[in-house]
Design an enzyme around this catalytic site. Structure first.
Site, PDB file in Angstrom:
ATOM      1  N   PHE A  10       0.788  -1.188   0.008  1.00 44.67           N
ATOM      2  CA  PHE A  10       0.005   0.017  -0.020  1.00 44.67           C
ATOM      3  C   PHE A  10       0.925   1.260  -0.178  1.00 44.67           C
ATOM      4  CE2 PHE A  10      -2.590   3.279   1.873  1.00 44.67           C
ATOM      5  CZ  PHE A  10      -3.860   3.101   1.098  1.00 44.67           C
ATOM      6  N   ASP A  35       1.969  -4.856   9.413  1.00 48.49           N
ATOM      7  CA  ASP A  35       0.734  -4.009   9.173  1.00 48.49           C
ATOM      8  C   ASP A  35      -0.294  -5.044   9.051  1.00 48.49           C
ATOM      9  OD1 ASP A  35      -1.469  -2.603   7.819  1.00 48.49           O
ATOM     10  OD2 ASP A  35      -0.266  -1.326   6.889  1.00 48.49           O
ATOM     11  N   TYR A  60     -11.001   1.380  10.776  1.00 51.90           N
ATOM     12  CA  TYR A  60     -12.341   1.795   9.941  1.00 51.90           C
ATOM     13  C   TYR A  60     -12.689   0.656   8.829  1.00 51.90           C
ATOM     14  CZ  TYR A  60      -8.540   3.777   6.748  1.00 51.90           C
ATOM     15  OH  TYR A  60      -7.539   4.139   6.135  1.00 51.90           O
ATOM     16  N   LYS A  61     -11.845  -0.299   8.805  1.00 53.63           N
ATOM     17  CA  LYS A  61     -12.053  -1.483   7.944  1.00 53.63           C
ATOM     18  C   LYS A  61     -12.905  -2.665   8.412  1.00 53.63           C
ATOM     19  CE  LYS A  61      -7.812  -0.577   5.428  1.00 53.63           C
ATOM     20  NZ  LYS A  61      -7.993   0.278   4.476  1.00 53.63           N
ATOM     21  N   ARG A  77     -12.347  -4.940  -6.568  1.00 56.50           N
ATOM     22  CA  ARG A  77     -12.137  -5.553  -5.050  1.00 56.50           C
ATOM     23  C   ARG A  77     -13.385  -5.867  -4.529  1.00 56.50           C
ATOM     24  NH1 ARG A  77      -8.270  -2.603  -0.517  1.00 56.50           N
ATOM     25  NH2 ARG A  77     -10.277  -1.262  -0.462  1.00 56.50           N
TER      26      ARG A  77
HETATM   27  C1  PLP Z   1      -2.501  -1.778   3.903  1.00 55.26           C
HETATM   28  C2  PLP Z   1      -2.694  -0.361   4.589  1.00 55.26           C
HETATM   29  N1  PLP Z   1      -1.729   0.232   5.301  1.00 55.26           N
HETATM   30  C3  PLP Z   1      -2.236   1.533   5.695  1.00 55.26           C
HETATM   31  C4  PLP Z   1      -3.294   2.037   5.063  1.00 55.26           C
HETATM   32  C5  PLP Z   1      -3.442   3.673   5.499  1.00 55.26           C
HETATM   33  O1  PLP Z   1      -4.265   3.726   6.764  1.00 55.26           O
HETATM   34  P1  PLP Z   1      -4.279   5.201   7.352  1.00 55.26           P
HETATM   35  O2  PLP Z   1      -5.339   5.996   6.351  1.00 55.26           O
HETATM   36  O3  PLP Z   1      -5.195   4.874   8.612  1.00 55.26           O
HETATM   37  O4  PLP Z   1      -2.847   5.759   7.475  1.00 55.26           O
HETATM   38  C6  PLP Z   1      -4.009   1.587   4.554  1.00 55.26           C
HETATM   39  C7  PLP Z   1      -5.234   1.960   4.057  1.00 55.26           C
HETATM   40  O5  PLP Z   1      -6.071   1.663   3.415  1.00 55.26           O
HETATM   41  C8  PLP Z   1      -3.897   0.176   3.852  1.00 55.26           C
HETATM   42  O6  PLP Z   1      -4.526  -0.596   3.064  1.00 55.26           O
END
Ligand code: PLP
Length: 400
Positions: free
Chosen positions: A116, A185, A210-211, A359
């Site tokens: 990401f 992560d 939030y997911k 997705r």
């Molecule tokens: C794998 C991964 N890491 C980090 C994040 C970013 O998270 P945040 O918006 O809380 O910084 C996301 C967001 O979708 C993600 O999918």
């Protein structure tokens, strides 16, 4: 399958729009039905009438710890090893710098390609700050790339696009054999599968509220630090809430002895309270049962794609072996964006990931088997009839 589903009863714990099939819980989870009443109380009683007294009297101050302890149960951590704070990006920054400081004689941060973007951006900046170099490897080559130069291995357990899942146990073990520290992560795994961070001796982890945890738009993230590292951990964002005694207003920084040292500033309190309430859905839940349903949903999805969509330009972009994937399925198609928009116009909400991926986030607590059936049927109709080929479906919205 829905009638026989032992997880079926959880769906009623969510306030879902009746006509919508919602398959984007890996981006923004659905709202647990008890959240509005909790927020009403937080707004009308605690904020409006308690005002500042509510930090003490309504228990606001310790909400990040309480929510963290709830999440600890979901990821195989102990109480006091997880705290809710900031965004995943910020927490990743904190643990990357702290871990690199703990391995001061090593100069490499090992990351994976195609992660990401935030993970890539943050790691690059940390490397610049710390005088380290980034070693970015293909996910399949991670094990082989870990050697004695590596200070920190920083990976995402389940890839946001493909759903490919790393072997958390084997990689953590290899990192430790080489004397490296391990950061995971968990954004796309927390809440949809059992995780056992302490059993696998993971050092640090970050995850998203939030997911699949359904904490609401922009819900704060969480961070895990194994208890053995807490006393020596030098967290780089030395804000006042990470201080041992914030309300002494001391001029010199002294880190809190506990997990609170991962805090920076004042918590986004309404967001923490919404997340804390949402996490109650997970009380007494068996994450093995959640994972079994997740695999059943994703396997059905792939079977139906093979059966119904052959010759329509789709390929499965996720691992076919269930043990190698998370809880979303991606389909690759040349017209992925327009098809996604045509689906949304039919109240079937999935996500689009550039350049060519649809997705489908499968949330075992509320996704039904019939939703998968109807989704694949809609994909078939949309592509067979060319319904995606409409100018209104080709306009890119800001958020996808
Ligand atoms: C794998 C991964 N890491 C980090 C994040 C970013 O998270 P945040 O918006 O809380 O910084 C996301 C967001 O979708 C993600 O999918």
């Amino acid at each position: 399958m829905d009638i026989a589903d032992p997880m079926g009863r959880y769906r009623s714990m969510f306030d879902l729009p009746a006509e919508t099939i919602y398959l984007d819980g890996g981006s923004l989870g659905a709202m647990p039905a008890t959240v509005p009443a909790r927020m009403k109380r937080a707004l009308e009683e605690e904020w409006a009438h308690g005002i500042i007294r509510s930090w003490n009297d309504a228990g606001w101050y310790f909400a990040p710890q309480r929510a963290g302890d709830r999440i600890a149960k979901l990821i195989g951590a102990n109480e006091g090893e997880v705290i809710v704070a900031d965004s995943t990006s910020v927490n990743l920054f904190k643990v990357l710098v702290a871990a690199t400081r703990m391995r001061g004689n090593r100069r490499t941060i090992l990351v994976e390609k195609a992660n990401f973007p935030t993970n890539v951006y943050i790691a690059e900046s940390v490397a610049r700050m710390m005088g380290c170099e980034i070693r970015a490897v293909d996910p399949a080559n991670v094990l082989a790339a870990i050697n004695e130069d590596v200070a920190v291995v920083s990976l995402t357990h389940v890839n946001y696009r493909t759903s490919r899942r790393h072997d958390l146990e084997a990689i953590t073990r290899r990192a430790h054999e080489a004397g490296s520290l391990m950061i995971w992560d968990l954004c796309h795994s927390v809440g949809v599968m059992p995780l056992d961070l302490n059993r696998h001796e993971v050092d640090f982890a970050v995850g998203c509220g939030y997911k699949y945890l359904n904490g609401g738009p922009g819900a704060p993230s969480h961070v895990f630090v194994a208890a053995r590292h807490l006393s020596t951990l030098d967290q780089p964002l030395t804000g006042w809430h990470g201080h041992a005694k914030p309300f002494d207003f001391s001029e010199s920084y002294q880190p809190h002895p506990g997990m609170e040292r991962m805090l920076v500033g004042t918590a986004p309190q309404l967001g923490v309270l919404a997340l804390e309430e949402a996490l109650k859905v997970y009380e007494d839940i068996d994450l093995h049962a959640v994972r079994r349903k997740s695999v059943a949903l994703s396997s059905l999805f792939i079977d139906l794609v093979d059966q119904q969509l052959a010759g329509l330009g789709f390929t499965v972009g996720s691992p076919r072996a269930a043990e190698e994937r998370g809880s979303h399925i991606s389909l690759v198609h040349d017209h992925a964006h327009a098809i996604t928009q045509a689906m949304i116009a039919r109240n079937i909400v999935n996500g689009f990931r550039t350049p060519d991926m649809l997705r489908f986030g499968l949330s075992p607590l509320y996704t039904r088997f019939i939703d998968i059936w109807n989704t694949v049927a809609a994909l078939k109709e949309i592509v067979e009839a060319g319904a995606w080929d409409n100018p209104q479906f080709k306009v890119r919205k800001l958020v996808s």
